[in-house]
Design a protein around this motif. Structure first.
Motif, mmCIF file in Angstrom:
data_model
loop_
_atom_site.group_PDB
_atom_site.id
_atom_site.type_symbol
_atom_site.label_atom_id
_atom_site.label_comp_id
_atom_site.label_asym_id
_atom_site.label_seq_id
_atom_site.Cartn_x
_atom_site.Cartn_y
_atom_site.Cartn_z
ATOM 1 N N GLU A 413 1.010 -1.322 0.195
ATOM 2 C CA GLU A 413 0.144 0.031 -0.083
ATOM 3 C C GLU A 413 1.089 1.245 -0.029
ATOM 4 O O GLU A 413 2.309 1.420 0.290
ATOM 5 C CB GLU A 413 -0.861 -0.115 1.175
ATOM 6 C CG GLU A 413 -0.193 -0.142 2.478
ATOM 7 C CD GLU A 413 -1.287 -0.302 3.818
ATOM 8 O OE1 GLU A 413 -0.980 0.388 4.559
ATOM 9 O OE2 GLU A 413 -2.098 -1.416 3.715
ATOM 10 N N ASN A 414 0.342 2.455 -0.278
ATOM 11 C CA ASN A 414 1.035 3.554 -0.286
ATOM 12 C C ASN A 414 1.659 3.958 0.952
ATOM 13 O O ASN A 414 1.100 3.746 2.034
ATOM 14 C CB ASN A 414 0.447 4.830 -0.588
ATOM 15 C CG ASN A 414 -0.073 4.783 -2.152
ATOM 16 O OD1 ASN A 414 0.711 4.298 -3.002
ATOM 17 N ND2 ASN A 414 -1.013 5.451 -2.721
ATOM 18 N N PRO A 415 3.027 4.340 0.850
ATOM 19 C CA PRO A 415 3.654 4.688 2.317
ATOM 20 C C PRO A 415 2.921 5.537 3.055
ATOM 21 O O PRO A 415 2.252 6.585 2.641
ATOM 22 C CB PRO A 415 5.024 5.183 1.972
ATOM 23 C CG PRO A 415 5.428 4.731 0.534
ATOM 24 C CD PRO A 415 4.018 4.608 -0.072
ATOM 25 N N THR A 416 2.820 5.309 4.372
ATOM 26 C CA THR A 416 1.961 6.306 5.484
ATOM 27 C C THR A 416 3.222 7.070 6.165
ATOM 28 O O THR A 416 3.976 6.380 6.398
ATOM 29 C CB THR A 416 1.304 5.543 6.406
ATOM 30 O OG1 THR A 416 0.524 4.743 5.638
ATOM 31 C CG2 THR A 416 0.774 6.240 7.553
ATOM 32 N N THR A 417 3.057 8.442 6.214
ATOM 33 C CA THR A 417 4.217 9.277 6.666
ATOM 34 C C THR A 417 3.549 10.271 7.570
ATOM 35 O O THR A 417 2.506 10.759 7.315
ATOM 36 C CB THR A 417 4.981 10.040 5.751
ATOM 37 O OG1 THR A 417 4.272 10.810 4.867
ATOM 38 C CG2 THR A 417 5.819 9.373 4.793
#
Ligand SMILES: NC(=O)c1ccc[n+]([C@@H]2O[C@H](COP(=O)([O-])OP(=O)(O)OC[C@H]3O[C@@H](n4cnc5c(N)ncnc54)[C@H](OP(=O)(O)O)[C@@H]3O)[C@@H](O)[C@H]2O)c1
Length: 423
Positions: A413-417
């Motif tokens: 999944e898209n990176p969480t930042t």
């Protein structure tokens, strides 16, 4: 002081009550006109609140011309939103009347225009309630500016988001459960977009920044990220690392460029901001002489907001608060790409050989240095969360690295930042 009030909803009705009943003020404040959209509806409301013989019933009008041309010297605007509130405020100032408003939207978008119009007409505009409701934030900030240069303001200035984050942290509830709880308790509106999306805090941080740095901080200069995608996983992982996630609004002067950001930050658990819970607001102001100044209190609610509105009226009447006048100068702004900071990153990856090496290589090629990596337990699909904490790195470098990492085949999944708050 002859007052005309526009809008008698939640706050307006409380302001009316206070002006009628509070002995500290009702000898010099008098309500002369009340502008509403629906006279019948508000006739009944006033009748039930103040009795059928109340003189207030005669003061109702639904006609703006009739309102603005009546014998009033000060207008209180409490309808919210920009249209028609901004036109009403401009019209009041243009016709030589003081204005008190709680409207963050019109002040954030037009602070320069409205304060200079007030100045040219030799009247006053006050908007203490627009940020932090009853917390006397703006008054303190304006007062500090007489002798201090402000370098940074950091605040929890949206009570709804703070309530939801507190509920996620202390009760381990999901975002959706916490939002419903906040709505049931009256801390969140049925359409919570403005609060959870960070837009309410964005308006407020523009007002704080404009006052602190002496010229308009426009809405477009603020980076905004809300809490709506925050998962319980990130609350849990950041807690294990000694942090509490808070929606912070920051406006900062970094080498004569202004950086303003509204986003969820990991705040060290022993920092005072981490301990501000539920619907409370708190703001820290850094001044060169005074050091760190800390203000905390009820950032919403009709009583707290009424306190600020009445305080503004008294300030105008007794001439105790200064007139805010912004410079016409244009400030320079920093974007996310140009700022340096530490980040928390969560990646959901396939648990296989070489993954970590590949990710580390991409960070290194983009000049992002890693402070720590923790791999969480592998689930039954063979996927695991990687939690990465970075050292200080340039925003553009980090974003480039994340785009590359997001394209890797083993990233699920898209990176969480999230930002890490630095003291
Ligand atoms: N509530 C808080 O805790 C709080 C805290 C800080 C700041 N504020 C600010 O205070 C202001 C008022 O908030 P609130 O909570 O009192 O809102 P509210 O309960 O929704 O009341 C707004 C009132 O304005 C009236 N209104 C809307 N458009 C109008 C128009 N064109 N002419 C005359 N009346 C009009 C509405 O009447 P209808 O019945 O006709 O719709 C309603 O009575 C907003 O700017 C808000 O952001 C509120």
């Amino acid at each position: 002081m002859k007052i005309g009030i526009i809008g008698i909803g939640n706050v307006g009705l409380q302001v009316l009550k206070d002006i009628q009943l509070n002995e500290k003020i009702n000898n010099f404040l008098s309500i002369e006109k009340i502008l509403v959209r629906n006279k019948d509806k508000y006739f009944k409301i006033l009748e039930s609140e103040f009795g059928s013989k109340s003189l207030l019933l005669e003061k109702l009008t639904d006609n703006f011309n009739n309102f603005i041309n009546s014998d009033i010297d000060t207008v209180i605007e409490l309808i919210g939103g920009s249209d028609p509130a901004k036109d009403y405020v401009i019209s009041a100032l243009s016709s030589g009347k003081n204005v008190v408003t709680a409207n963050k939207e019109i002040i954030a978008s037009s602070i320069e225009e409205l304060t200079s119009l007030a100045h040219s007409k030799k009247v006053k505009i006050r908007f203490e309630a627009a940020v932090g409701a009853g917390i006397p934030l703006l008054e303190v900030l304006i007062d500090m500016l007489k002798q201090n240069n402000i370098s940074k303001i950091t605040g929890i200035i949206n009570g709804t988001s703070n309530y939801i984050l507190s509920s996620m942290y202390y009760s381990n509830k999901s975002f959706d459960e916490s939002l419903i709880e906040a709505q049931n308790l009256g801390f969140a509106e049925s359409d919570p977009t403005n609060d959870i999306g960070g837009f309410d805090a964005m308006y407020k941080v523009c007002i704080l920044g404009s006052i602190a740095f002496g010229a308009k901080v426009p809405i477009e200069s603020v980076s905004v990220k809300g809490i709506e995608n925050l998962s319980q996983k990130d609350i849990k992982y950041s807690r294990e690392l000694g942090f509490v996630i808070k929606l912070l609004a920051v406006t900062e002067n970094k080498s004569s460029k202004i950086y303003s950001n509204v986003a969820p930050y990991l705040v060290p658990e022993n920092h005072p901001l981490a301990k501000v819970s539920d619907n409370y607001n708190a703001v820290e102001i850094n001044g060169d002489l005074i050091g760190n100044l800390w203000l905390q209190g009820q950032g919403a609610g009709k009583l707290s907001t009424t306190s600020a509105v009445i305080g503004d009226l008294v300030g105008i009447e007794k001439n105790t608060s200064g007139n805010l006048m912004l410079d016409q100068k244009k400030l320079n702004f920093l974007s996310d790409d140009e700022t340096i900071g530490k980040k928390y990153i969560r990646l959901n990856v396939e648990d296989k050989f070489g993954v970590l090496e590949k990710i580390a290589g991409i960070f290194s090629n983009n000049k992002v240095s890693i402070a720590s990596v923790i791999q969480k337990e592998v689930d039954n699909k063979g996927l695991a969360d990687l939690v990465i904490m970075t050292h200080e790195s340039l925003g553009s470098n980090l974003n480039n690295a994340l785009v590359e990492i997001g394209r890797l085949e083993f990233i699920q999944e898209n990176p969480t930042t999230y930002e890490i708050y630095e003291l």
